[in-house]
Scaffold this motif. Structure first.
Motif, PDB file in Angstrom:
ATOM      1  N   THR A   1       7.392   4.090   4.531  1.00 51.82           N
ATOM      2  CA  THR A   1       7.047   2.701   4.823  1.00 51.82           C
ATOM      3  C   THR A   1       8.326   1.958   5.198  1.00 51.82           C
TER       4      THR A   1
ATOM      5  N   THR B   1       6.879   7.446   0.986  1.00 51.53           N
ATOM      6  CA  THR B   1       5.596   7.134   0.366  1.00 51.53           C
ATOM      7  C   THR B   1       5.328   8.085  -0.802  1.00 51.53           C
TER       8      THR B   1
ATOM      9  N   ASN C   1       2.181   7.906   7.694  1.00 49.02           N
ATOM     10  CA  ASN C   1       2.126   7.442   6.306  1.00 49.02           C
ATOM     11  C   ASN C   1       3.038   8.243   5.380  1.00 49.02           C
TER      12      ASN C   1
END
Length: 229
Positions: A70, A80, A67
């Motif tokens: 993206t 992110t 994460n």
């Protein structure tokens, strides 16, 4: 509209390429060299690394699972964003966990490891003096994780490593340009001195101050630093 920033990355050796590129990309994200709002293409990043686009795409997919970035279909990858509140929470967790752990491991760190730890700390100072933020962050991470590994607690190490990866230190570029990174970098040499002297409680306090300093100063964008300086 965000403007792409220039950043320096050493040419990557072609061994363990995917992992090596991923580590350098994480460091660039944490240091603020790669910023939210900009789409980075694998070919352009590959050119900066001196490798093909393929290992960059593979490394970026690892960062997607973490994460950190993206996917932008047919374009590339976007960093992110992390909120100030999240950054505060991550720093709070680190302060709760890291200082007492380094205090506990100080008595069990072998004297034979001191030269290795000092060399790692000196690497941080050298990279900070040069203003090479990507190499600086990579060296900084290796040093702190190495200290935590003496605990033998792999879950703790993984947790702190993950928290560090999701941090953002947007003020590092400004500090590097001002030549102010060396002072913070030299705190790592002081940490090694305290380990060698067996001063566990002083080390705990220094690590606590170090993390607080990182969150309070390094994480500020350049304009915030200028306003408070």
């Amino acid at each position: 509209m965000a403007v792409e920033k220039k950043f320096e990355i050493h040419t990557i050796k072609k061994t363990s390429l995917r992992e090596t590129v991923a580590r350098a990309l994480r460091a660039a994200i944490i240091s603020g060299e790669m910023v939210p709002g900009i789409v980075y293409s694998a070919p352009s990043l590959g050119a900066r690394f001196g490798v093909s686009a393929t290992p960059v795409r593979e490394a970026m997919l690892d960062l997607v699972r973490e994460n950190l970035v993206t996917v932008e279909p047919n374009k590339g990858f976007r960093v992110t964003e992390v909120s100030e509140k999240d950054l505060d929470h991550m720093a709070q967790i680190r302060i709760l966990l890291e200082p007492p752990v380094v205090r506990e491991v100080t008595p069990i760190i072998p004297a034979s490891d001191i030269p290795m730890l000092r060399a790692m700390a000196q690497e941080i100072v050298d990279r900070g003096t040069e203003g090479d933020l990507v190499a600086y962050m990579d060296a900084d991470r290796e040093f702190h994780i190495r200290l935590l590994e003496y605990s033998g607690n792999t879950r703790l190490v993984e947790l702190i490593s993950d928290l560090r990866s999701h941090s953002r230190l947007l003020g590092l570029t400004n500090l590097a340009e001002q030549g102010r990174l060396r002072q913070s970098a030299e705190e790592h040499l002081r940490m090694v001195d305290l380990i060698e002297a067996g001063k566990a409680e002083e080390l705990e306090e220094l690590v606590r101050q170090h993390i607080t300093h990182v969150r309070g100063v390094w994480a500020k964008p350049a304009e915030s630093q200028e306003a408070t300086s």
